[in-house]
Motif scaffolding. Sequence first.
Motif: not given
Lengths: 101, 377, 356
Positions: C119-137
């Motif tokens: 039930g976790f919103p996919m939109e939020d998952l995408w936001r979080i993943t993008r954030s992780m990508e940015e931070a790791s880059r």
Amino acid sequence: MCLGVRGKVIQIDPDPLGMHMGKVSFGGITKEVCLAYTPEVEVGEYVIVHVGFAISTVDEEEAARVFEFLREMNELDELDVPQPATAPSEDAPGSGEVAAP
Amino acid sequence: MKFVDEYRDEADAVRFIEAMRGLPTRSWNLMEICGGQTHTIIKSGIDRLLPPEINMVHGPGCPVCVTPLELIDRAIAIARRPEVIFTSFGDMLRVPGSSADLLSVKADGGDVRMVYSPLDALTLAHANPGKQVVFFAVGFETTAPANAMAVWRAAQEEVENFSILCSHVLVPPAMEALLGAPDNLVQGFLAAGHVCSVMGYWEYEPIAERYRIPIVVTGFEPLDLLQGTYMTLRALEEGRWGVENQYARSVTREGNVPAQQLMEKVFQVVDRPWRGIGPIPMSGYALRAELSRFDAERRFEVGDISAQESPECIAGEILKGLKKPHECSAFGTRCTPERPLGAPMVSSEGACAAYYHYGRIEELISRDAAQAAERHD
Amino acid sequence: MTDQPAHPSLAGLSCPIPLTDYPSVQLAHGGGGRLSQMLIEGLFLEAFDNPVLELLHDGAILQVDGARLAFSTDSFVISPLFFPGGDIGSLAVHGTVNDVAMCGGRPVAMSTGYILEEGFPMEDLWRITRSMEEASREASVSVVTGDTKVVDRGKGDGVYINTTGIGVIPAGVEISPRRARPGDLVVLSGAIAVHGIAIMSVREGLEFETQLESDSANLYPMVASVLERAGERVHVLRDPTRGGVASALNEIAGKAGVGIRLDERSIPIGEEVRGACEILGLDPLYVANEGKCLAIVDREAGEEVVEAMRGHATGGAAAIVGEIVEEHPGKVLLRSRIGGMRVVDMLSGEQLPRIC
């Protein structure tokens, strides 16, 4: 008791039902506070806030007294005379021997 | 920060300490009845800076600690009910009842929430009409105006799903009870600054008169406490009694009149049991008859609660200053903040808890060394 | 077929933590204080007994075929998921990158595991993943492997993230909590309690009008400068997350068997954070930090380390806040602003705001 924190009133919202609310700043953090118990307070004045309510205003003049007291202590020290009388209060303290325990 | 930093200045603090050093001609027992003052004294290390002739006793100034065990059990029973959202200040959440605490009720699925103001609890009641919101109204006179307002507003706004579990206690009767006890050692009092901001200090005048004792209304910053102690010491050395006001920047003789007026409308004075001391007549607040529908004790039938205090706890002696926490046989071993046996260990302002966390450096070091030695055996 | 004996070291072993004391896990067991310590040392260490784990540093230092690797793992269960200054994703990356850095390692790669609630919103998952990508880059770290699991609705808090990182420790770097010795200085990279207060400001029931942003940040560049400057003279590194500076220093004092003395006047803290702690009745020394670092260094390296830290945005307010002493081993003492002394004890349970 009790955690009372001094903050500066930065906004007052008079409430039609009489429960005046306001915004108080604590070193930059602002929080909504009920000002019903300090109805005379004005923006820019300081209050003591406890659990979301202002319970008193900070009297700037009195606030300085602690330091006047200290100054007097310093001055008298230099003159080498007995310490000053205790800080003024509205009623005269009693006198006589304090009861021994 | 204005009205804060100035009262924490080291040079000024040293000035007071030096002034006190030469003053005592004998030893004196001073008491403060305020958890907040206990906190500042120990956190700033003031107790270690005072001249050795001054014995600072931490009296029953922690309303959390003096809340009867039976009432905590009652709170837990109410919190367990599925229709209840139980709200409380942070301090009360970890106080153990006979077999659980409010935090563990939460762990078991109960709806227990921390609030910062009783008005937050009222807001919750508005937002959750299908639930019963109960607020644990614990405190001295300082908190009473806030709690009174919450009940008053609930009545005006006809919020029927709101109630309070009331554990308000009053300072002057406690002082009288302590001073009137045959084994009383206390010779001077620092009165709680914020209690007096609300109530004024006129109530203390007859007490000072009757027992011929100096009472100094004192604030909470390190300089306030040092000045308050200094003033009390001066009075004792000069043989004076009566009430003086160190915290004049927030306290007036008559106190906060609008607050007292609302408290008068909402509360009545009743007898109350003080954990660790016993029942003290006319020492607490209960809701007035016309507002009794907001009393959670009436609203929720939780059956018989009988709470057993630990026989090992010597709270009474600690709160009167007859013994120091480390003189208790259970201190730091069977009785710790994680597993308190009684009142003064229960919240971080309780005398025993404050001592345990911050004070008596030498004791802590030897205790830890002994425990380490035990572990390696 | 012969019966296989139970694993010899676990045979007949009952739970080492007395069940009478804590029959079930409490929130405080994750708080970073005494109970956390009890759980780790009393239960996990009892089972996983090995010399590397025993050190109980932020990460493990492994010797593998002549190379020294830093290896660390961290799980993120924060609520709210999105907060001023970051989100669970950026926090997860910074947290593990920093843990590797606290071993003296240069972060190279990390893994990430997601436990998602149905039930976790996919939109939020995408936001979080993008954030992780940015931070790791930004941290020059690649997310090279991962795992995803989904649990039933109601069995998770939206998303839990675990990250595990690996890094290389260069020669001339020797970080270990046991290296702290009397005479060393305690350096703090900046103002305390920012993250914890920023989080509290968003949590239900607590609203501050002024947006305080979490200090969550990648500390490796600053740590690299410090190590470059001071090398072996840096003895301990620690990022004071849960439980704050107080808990981190208590742990170090305990492990190294030394005493620590702090000076309240030197501890950097922002006005707003101070105000928030005052109103909430919280002691900032126990509040979480996510972009700060403690360094315990050779006395004569103190100033250089502060300078090295100040050369980075993350270390702008760096200062020497205390020293290591021989007295009161295992205890942290604080000299208060007015010259008094008190113990900075280990946290008992979760720090709860007080009204008294």
